[in-house]
Design a protein around this motif. Structure first.
Motif, PDB file in Angstrom:
ATOM      1  N   PRO A 115      58.971  44.108  73.058  1.00  0.00           N
ATOM      2  CA  PRO A 115      59.819  43.795  71.894  1.00  0.00           C
ATOM      3  C   PRO A 115      61.085  43.066  72.348  1.00  0.00           C
ATOM      4  N   TRP A 116      61.472  42.083  71.575  1.00  0.00           N
ATOM      5  CA  TRP A 116      62.658  41.286  71.907  1.00  0.00           C
ATOM      6  C   TRP A 116      63.319  40.904  70.589  1.00  0.00           C
ATOM      7  N   ARG A 117      64.253  41.739  70.161  1.00  0.00           N
ATOM      8  CA  ARG A 117      64.891  41.586  68.857  1.00  0.00           C
ATOM      9  C   ARG A 117      65.533  40.216  68.668  1.00  0.00           C
ATOM     10  N   GLU A 118      66.099  39.672  69.736  1.00  0.00           N
ATOM     11  CA  GLU A 118      66.826  38.410  69.624  1.00  0.00           C
ATOM     12  C   GLU A 118      65.925  37.222  69.263  1.00  0.00           C
ATOM     13  N   ILE A 119      64.636  37.306  69.544  1.00  0.00           N
ATOM     14  CA  ILE A 119      63.760  36.179  69.188  1.00  0.00           C
ATOM     15  C   ILE A 119      62.787  36.529  68.066  1.00  0.00           C
ATOM     16  N   PHE A 120      62.780  37.775  67.615  1.00  0.00           N
ATOM     17  CA  PHE A 120      61.878  38.195  66.550  1.00  0.00           C
ATOM     18  C   PHE A 120      62.285  37.550  65.229  1.00  0.00           C
ATOM     19  N   VAL A 121      61.310  36.903  64.579  1.00  0.00           N
ATOM     20  CA  VAL A 121      61.551  36.332  63.249  1.00  0.00           C
ATOM     21  C   VAL A 121      60.335  36.587  62.365  1.00  0.00           C
ATOM     22  N   ASN A 122      60.587  36.683  61.092  1.00  0.00           N
ATOM     23  CA  ASN A 122      59.501  36.757  60.128  1.00  0.00           C
ATOM     24  C   ASN A 122      59.155  35.342  59.692  1.00  0.00           C
ATOM     25  N   ASP A 123      57.896  35.154  59.319  1.00  0.00           N
ATOM     26  CA  ASP A 123      57.452  33.877  58.792  1.00  0.00           C
ATOM     27  C   ASP A 123      56.272  34.143  57.864  1.00  0.00           C
ATOM     28  N   ALA A 124      55.560  33.114  57.483  1.00  0.00           N
ATOM     29  CA  ALA A 124      54.471  33.255  56.511  1.00  0.00           C
ATOM     30  C   ALA A 124      53.331  34.125  57.027  1.00  0.00           C
ATOM     31  N   GLU A 125      53.171  34.213  58.343  1.00  0.00           N
ATOM     32  CA  GLU A 125      52.105  35.037  58.897  1.00  0.00           C
ATOM     33  C   GLU A 125      52.594  36.372  59.446  1.00  0.00           C
ATOM     34  N   ARG A 126      53.894  36.563  59.592  1.00  0.00           N
ATOM     35  CA  ARG A 126      54.457  37.803  60.125  1.00  0.00           C
ATOM     36  C   ARG A 126      55.487  38.326  59.117  1.00  0.00           C
ATOM     37  N   MET A 127      55.042  39.259  58.306  1.00  0.00           N
ATOM     38  CA  MET A 127      55.915  39.753  57.244  1.00  0.00           C
ATOM     39  C   MET A 127      56.447  41.156  57.513  1.00  0.00           C
ATOM     40  N   HIS A 128      56.036  41.779  58.628  1.00  0.00           N
ATOM     41  CA  HIS A 128      56.507  43.138  58.927  1.00  0.00           C
ATOM     42  C   HIS A 128      57.837  43.089  59.671  1.00  0.00           C
ATOM     43  N   ASP A 129      58.496  44.252  59.736  1.00  0.00           N
ATOM     44  CA  ASP A 129      59.805  44.282  60.383  1.00  0.00           C
ATOM     45  C   ASP A 129      59.693  44.605  61.877  1.00  0.00           C
ATOM     46  N   PHE A 130      60.820  44.562  62.560  1.00  0.00           N
ATOM     47  CA  PHE A 130      60.874  44.754  64.002  1.00  0.00           C
ATOM     48  C   PHE A 130      60.404  46.154  64.398  1.00  0.00           C
ATOM     49  N   GLY A 131      60.692  47.155  63.593  1.00  0.00           N
ATOM     50  CA  GLY A 131      60.251  48.520  63.886  1.00  0.00           C
ATOM     51  C   GLY A 131      58.735  48.633  63.947  1.00  0.00           C
ATOM     52  N   VAL A 132      58.048  47.927  63.065  1.00  0.00           N
ATOM     53  CA  VAL A 132      56.578  47.905  63.081  1.00  0.00           C
ATOM     54  C   VAL A 132      56.087  47.243  64.369  1.00  0.00           C
ATOM     55  N   ALA A 133      56.749  46.176  64.781  1.00  0.00           N
ATOM     56  CA  ALA A 133      56.375  45.479  66.017  1.00  0.00           C
ATOM     57  C   ALA A 133      56.586  46.388  67.228  1.00  0.00           C
ATOM     58  N   GLU A 134      57.675  47.145  67.248  1.00  0.00           N
ATOM     59  CA  GLU A 134      57.924  48.073  68.356  1.00  0.00           C
ATOM     60  C   GLU A 134      56.847  49.157  68.429  1.00  0.00           C
ATOM     61  N   ALA A 135      56.451  49.694  67.288  1.00  0.00           N
ATOM     62  CA  ALA A 135      55.409  50.727  67.256  1.00  0.00           C
ATOM     63  C   ALA A 135      54.076  50.158  67.748  1.00  0.00           C
ATOM     64  N   GLU A 136      53.779  48.942  67.350  1.00  0.00           N
ATOM     65  CA  GLU A 136      52.561  48.267  67.801  1.00  0.00           C
ATOM     66  C   GLU A 136      52.567  48.145  69.331  1.00  0.00           C
ATOM     67  N   TYR A 137      53.692  47.760  69.888  1.00  0.00           N
ATOM     68  CA  TYR A 137      53.831  47.610  71.343  1.00  0.00           C
ATOM     69  C   TYR A 137      53.587  48.941  72.049  1.00  0.00           C
ATOM     70  N   ARG A 138      54.143  50.014  71.538  1.00  0.00           N
ATOM     71  CA  ARG A 138      53.938  51.339  72.153  1.00  0.00           C
ATOM     72  C   ARG A 138      52.456  51.715  72.143  1.00  0.00           C
ATOM     73  N   ARG A 139      51.765  51.429  71.050  1.00  0.00           N
ATOM     74  CA  ARG A 139      50.332  51.732  70.977  1.00  0.00           C
ATOM     75  C   ARG A 139      49.535  50.911  71.997  1.00  0.00           C
ATOM     76  N   ILE A 140      49.888  49.656  72.163  1.00  0.00           N
ATOM     77  CA  ILE A 140      49.194  48.803  73.134  1.00  0.00           C
ATOM     78  C   ILE A 140      49.443  49.303  74.549  1.00  0.00           C
ATOM     79  N   LEU A 141      50.689  49.660  74.870  1.00  0.00           N
ATOM     80  CA  LEU A 141      50.983  50.189  76.202  1.00  0.00           C
ATOM     81  C   LEU A 141      50.214  51.478  76.464  1.00  0.00           C
TER      82      LEU A 141
END
Length: 170
Positions: A115-141
């Motif tokens: 996770p890298w908050r400084e470059i995280f952005v939402n767009d037309a294909e990524r509508m979830h927030d940074f917290g969801v991305a962090e949880a996804e990363y923990r599951r992958i690890l």
């Protein structure tokens, strides 16, 4: 005869996987774009039923099918995959409890983007927030750790430095 390698770039949404994959392509490596973004584009042009915010399980199943086809269709060259079957299996495990298979179709090492908050952005294909991305990363690890696969966490550096980090480890 050397076997062609299939490297996986996985990790956090919005952490720079696609940018790193594009840099690998510019450096002359074969690359395969992220299944999720391709699915969202297809779904927006069609029925829209398998969007991750409409039908997360359907989306994950389509991502698994697409990532499997990507692997099967990879040419006779070393290839880098922006996400892959692991990501889809981890999502399905999270959504349904389905097991993450133990077989590993990719070469080692795997590259995991944090996770890298400084470059995280939402767009037309990524509508979830940074917290969801962090949880996804923990599951992958967690899945990577359970699989005993060798992996490297890609440091938060410039694109050129990330590219060098990956190339030094393959």
């Amino acid at each position: 005869m050397r076997q062609h390698r299939r490297f996986l770039i996985t990790g956090c949404s919005g952490g720079g996987k696609s940018t790193l994959t594009q840099a690998l392509a510019r450096a002359g490596y074969a690359t395969v774009p992220e299944p999720g973004r391709r699915i969202v584009k297809e779904e927006r042009a069609g029925s829209g039923r398998a969007l991750p915010w409409v039908d997360p399980e359907g989306f994950a199943r389509r991502a698994l099918e697409m990532a499997t086809r990507d692997l099967e269709g990879a040419g006779a060259v070393d290839t880098f995959f922006d996400r892959g079957t692991l990501d889809a299996h981890v999502a399905l495990h999270h959504l349904t409890g389905a097991p993450v298979p133990g077989e590993w179709p990719y070469s080692q090492p795997v590259f995991c983007v944090p996770p890298w908050r400084e470059i995280f952005v939402n767009d037309a294909e990524r509508m979830h927030d940074f917290g969801v991305a962090e949880a996804e990363y923990r599951r992958i690890l967690t899945a990577l750790g359970a699989s005993e696969v060798q992996y490297h966490i890609v440091p938060k550096l410039s694109v050129e430095e990330r590219l060098a980090f990956v190339l030094e480890r393959i």
